[in-house]
Design an enzyme around this catalytic site. Structure first.
Site, PDB file in Angstrom:
ATOM      1  N   ASP A   1       0.857  -1.197   0.000  1.00 29.89           N
ATOM      2  CA  ASP A   1       0.000   0.000   0.000  1.00 29.89           C
ATOM      3  C   ASP A   1       0.890   1.243   0.000  1.00 29.89           C
ATOM      4  OD1 ASP A   1      -2.691   1.332   0.418  1.00 29.89           O
ATOM      5  OD2 ASP A   1      -1.564   2.142   2.110  1.00 29.89           O
TER       6      ASP A   1
ATOM      7  N   TYR B   1       3.392   9.867   0.848  1.00 31.24           N
ATOM      8  CA  TYR B   1       4.318   9.274   1.814  1.00 31.24           C
ATOM      9  C   TYR B   1       5.774   9.624   1.468  1.00 31.24           C
ATOM     10  CZ  TYR B   1       0.142   6.506   3.025  1.00 31.24           C
ATOM     11  OH  TYR B   1      -1.132   6.107   3.371  1.00 31.24           O
TER      12      TYR B   1
ATOM     13  N   LYS C   1      -1.970   6.211  -4.385  1.00 36.57           N
ATOM     14  CA  LYS C   1      -3.079   7.154  -4.159  1.00 36.57           C
ATOM     15  C   LYS C   1      -2.699   8.527  -4.680  1.00 36.57           C
ATOM     16  CE  LYS C   1      -3.552   4.752   0.268  1.00 36.57           C
ATOM     17  NZ  LYS C   1      -2.207   4.541   0.809  1.00 36.57           N
TER      18      LYS C   1
ATOM     19  N   HIS D   1      -6.968   9.656  -2.426  1.00 38.02           N
ATOM     20  CA  HIS D   1      -6.535   9.500  -1.028  1.00 38.02           C
ATOM     21  C   HIS D   1      -7.549  10.078  -0.032  1.00 38.02           C
ATOM     22  CE1 HIS D   1      -2.534   9.025   1.358  1.00 38.02           C
ATOM     23  NE2 HIS D   1      -3.564   8.779   2.130  1.00 38.02           N
TER      24      HIS D   1
HETATM   25  N1  LIG Z   1      -5.716   5.838   3.215  1.00 35.32           N
HETATM   26  C1  LIG Z   1      -5.299   6.550   4.243  1.00 35.32           C
HETATM   27  O1  LIG Z   1      -5.669   7.735   4.401  1.00 35.32           O
HETATM   28  C2  LIG Z   1      -4.383   5.947   5.260  1.00 35.32           C
HETATM   29  C3  LIG Z   1      -4.299   6.528   6.539  1.00 35.32           C
HETATM   30  C4  LIG Z   1      -3.456   5.940   7.468  1.00 35.32           C
HETATM   31  C5  LIG Z   1      -2.721   4.806   7.135  1.00 35.32           C
HETATM   32  N2  LIG Z   1      -2.818   4.262   5.863  1.00 35.32           N
HETATM   33  C6  LIG Z   1      -2.052   3.041   5.496  1.00 35.32           C
HETATM   34  O2  LIG Z   1      -2.232   2.068   6.496  1.00 35.32           O
HETATM   35  C7  LIG Z   1      -0.960   1.620   6.954  1.00 35.32           C
HETATM   36  C8  LIG Z   1      -1.045   1.146   8.385  1.00 35.32           C
HETATM   37  O3  LIG Z   1      -1.488   2.175   9.254  1.00 35.32           O
HETATM   38  P1  LIG Z   1      -0.647   2.665  10.498  1.00 35.32           P
HETATM   39  O4  LIG Z   1       0.779   2.441  10.230  1.00 35.32           O
HETATM   40  O5  LIG Z   1      -1.101   4.011  10.841  1.00 35.32           O
HETATM   41  O6  LIG Z   1      -1.180   1.747  11.673  1.00 35.32           O
HETATM   42  P2  LIG Z   1      -1.026   0.220  12.132  1.00 35.32           P
HETATM   43  O7  LIG Z   1      -0.609  -0.644  11.020  1.00 35.32           O
HETATM   44  O8  LIG Z   1      -2.278  -0.077  12.867  1.00 35.32           O
HETATM   45  O9  LIG Z   1       0.114   0.330  13.220  1.00 35.32           O
HETATM   46  C9  LIG Z   1       1.464   0.315  12.878  1.00 35.32           C
HETATM   47  C10 LIG Z   1       2.280   0.133  14.142  1.00 35.32           C
HETATM   48  O10 LIG Z   1       1.961  -1.138  14.732  1.00 35.32           O
HETATM   49  C11 LIG Z   1       3.135  -1.775  15.157  1.00 35.32           C
HETATM   50  N3  LIG Z   1       3.087  -3.206  14.786  1.00 35.32           N
HETATM   51  C12 LIG Z   1       2.900  -3.722  13.555  1.00 35.32           C
HETATM   52  N4  LIG Z   1       2.914  -5.063  13.609  1.00 35.32           N
HETATM   53  C13 LIG Z   1       3.133  -5.406  14.890  1.00 35.32           C
HETATM   54  C14 LIG Z   1       3.264  -6.644  15.577  1.00 35.32           C
HETATM   55  N5  LIG Z   1       3.132  -7.808  14.939  1.00 35.32           N
HETATM   56  N6  LIG Z   1       3.498  -6.596  16.906  1.00 35.32           N
HETATM   57  C15 LIG Z   1       3.609  -5.427  17.572  1.00 35.32           C
HETATM   58  N7  LIG Z   1       3.491  -4.235  16.981  1.00 35.32           N
HETATM   59  C16 LIG Z   1       3.252  -4.213  15.653  1.00 35.32           C
HETATM   60  C17 LIG Z   1       4.274  -1.144  14.432  1.00 35.32           C
HETATM   61  O11 LIG Z   1       5.284  -0.907  15.374  1.00 35.32           O
HETATM   62  P3  LIG Z   1       6.806  -1.278  15.009  1.00 35.32           P
HETATM   63  O12 LIG Z   1       7.239  -0.195  14.096  1.00 35.32           O
HETATM   64  O13 LIG Z   1       7.433  -1.233  16.361  1.00 35.32           O
HETATM   65  O14 LIG Z   1       6.800  -2.631  14.374  1.00 35.32           O
HETATM   66  C18 LIG Z   1       3.747   0.137  13.820  1.00 35.32           C
HETATM   67  O15 LIG Z   1       4.325   1.271  14.334  1.00 35.32           O
HETATM   68  C19 LIG Z   1      -0.045   2.816   6.702  1.00 35.32           C
HETATM   69  O16 LIG Z   1       1.321   2.455   6.711  1.00 35.32           O
HETATM   70  C20 LIG Z   1      -0.550   3.283   5.365  1.00 35.32           C
HETATM   71  O17 LIG Z   1      -0.024   2.480   4.326  1.00 35.32           O
HETATM   72  C21 LIG Z   1      -3.650   4.818   4.947  1.00 35.32           C
END
Ligand SMILES: NC(=O)c1ccc[n+]([C@@H]2O[C@H](COP(=O)([O-])OP(=O)(O)OC[C@H]3O[C@@H](n4cnc5c(N)ncnc54)[C@H](OP(=O)(O)O)[C@@H]3O)[C@@H](O)[C@H]2O)c1
Length: 329
Positions: A54, A59, A88, A121
């Protein structure tokens, strides 16, 4: 490095008949990691068996991710057609003629000749500079104007006609906005990317997607524990600290994040968890290939929705808007 056989990863079928993996890797580092580190994670994730990535222009790391994808293909680790790459169009590229320019840059940066899915987006042309604080505002910000959104959507449809993208979709929508797009689109959205985790299940929007054969892609599937400061408020709750999730995780001897991922895939959305740590991103992928949650566990997690939106989008508010909730009407 441990590897998960991608053939064991469940697949979703888009309305075109194309398949996409039921889990992907996010690439927004929440301003915590340099692009090089995220690009390295993409390389490692592809080696580990991830096939869905994604991305997004905003980004700021597509030019670093592209060479890693290219390398993986050249080295024979993966074929292009086995990958499902999402990107996006950012809010400052909604204007007439801009979407083609935006996708051309993304394709060049990602070193691809087509995208599997291209999303709008946000449904607003309201922009902010990368790393903006929570109180920064775009002086030209406007509310959702359906006619304008459809002008951008027509440009997205043309990208499908041109073969530059296989599918198009929406992101950060609401029921009423998506219903209007479904009414007026020539090529309907194949997917809708939305915040989805056990504390924010968005049942109505989720159902609208399922009923219309739109794949719900869930961002922040773990509750984005490391999200930027601008996206934090005192009322926010954390699904990985929820007693129901913690209890299931302890019983199974896994991190609560794993329970959130399993729940997401079994519910029917495509989570895109972010991590640059191989241990974490591999365990997330592996989670969807083994030890499914029981019906009782699924029901228990379904019952802990708190309607707690974490990514409120307040930086996109227009003058005269009262609160971030105005973005989600
Ligand atoms: N369309 C949109 O507007 C939009 C908005 C927000 C996000 N996104 C997309 O969604 C993706 C994910 O969202 P997000 O990064 O905000 O939130 P998330 O995936 O819910 O949380 C990411 C965090 O969770 C931790 N994590 C991941 N796997 C883990 C595991 N197995 N055990 C423990 N901790 C774990 C990671 O920490 P560590 O770094 O310590 O592993 C990371 O910092 C983004 O990267 C982006 O691609 C899209």
């Amino acid at each position: 490095m441990e590897r998960v056989n991608p053939e064991l990863v469940p697949q979703k079928t888009l309305y075109t008949g194309a398949k996409m993996p039921a889990i992907g890797l996010g690439t927004f580092g929440s301003d915590n990691y340099p692009g090089e580190v995220i690009a390295e994670a993409v390389a490692g994730a592809i080696r580990a068996g991830y096939r869905l990535i994604d991305c997004a222009a905003v980004y700021g790391n597509e030019h670093l991710i592209g060479p890693k994808i290219e390398e993986a293909i050249k080295e024979g680790i993966v074929k292009r057609e086995e990958l499902f790459v999402i990107s996006k169009v950012w809010n400052d590229m909604h204007g007439d003629g801009d979407v083609l320019i935006a996708v051309a840059k993304t394709l060049k940066d990602l070193r691809l000749d087509y995208l599997d899915l291209y999303l709008i987006h946000w449904p607003f042309p309201n922009s902010h500079p990368p790393g903006a604080s929570g109180d920064s505002r775009d002086p030209n910000a406007v509310p959702y104007i359906h006619e304008n959104y459809m002008r951008t959507w027509r440009q997205m449809e043309r990208l499908v006609d041109m073969g530059l993208v296989r599918h198009i979709g929406t992101s950060n929508m609401t029921v009423s906005k998506l219903e209007q797009v479904l009414r007026d689109a020539r090529i309907k959205p194949a997917a809708n990317e939305m915040e989805l985790h056990p504390h924010f299940q968005q049942p109505e929007l989720f159902k609208l997607c399922i009923d219309n054969d739109i794949v719900p892609i869930g961002f922040c599937p773990i509750g984005s524990p490391n999200r930027p400061e601008r996206d934090r408020t005192p009322e926010d709750t954390s699904p990985i600290e929820d007693p129901v999730i913690v209890e299931i995780a302890e019983r199974r001897g896994v991190h609560p994040a794993i329970i959130c991922i399993k729940w997401a895939v079994q519910r029917g959305q495509v989570p895109i968890p972010f991590s640059v740590k191989p241990k974490n991103y591999i365990s997330n992928l592996k989670a969807v290939t083994e030890d499914p949650l029981t019906d009782e566990e699924m029901a228990a997690i379904n019952s802990i929705d708190r309607n707690c939106r974490l990514i409120k989008g307040q930086v996109f508010l227009w003058e005269g808007a009262e609160s971030w909730e105005d973005l989600w009407k």
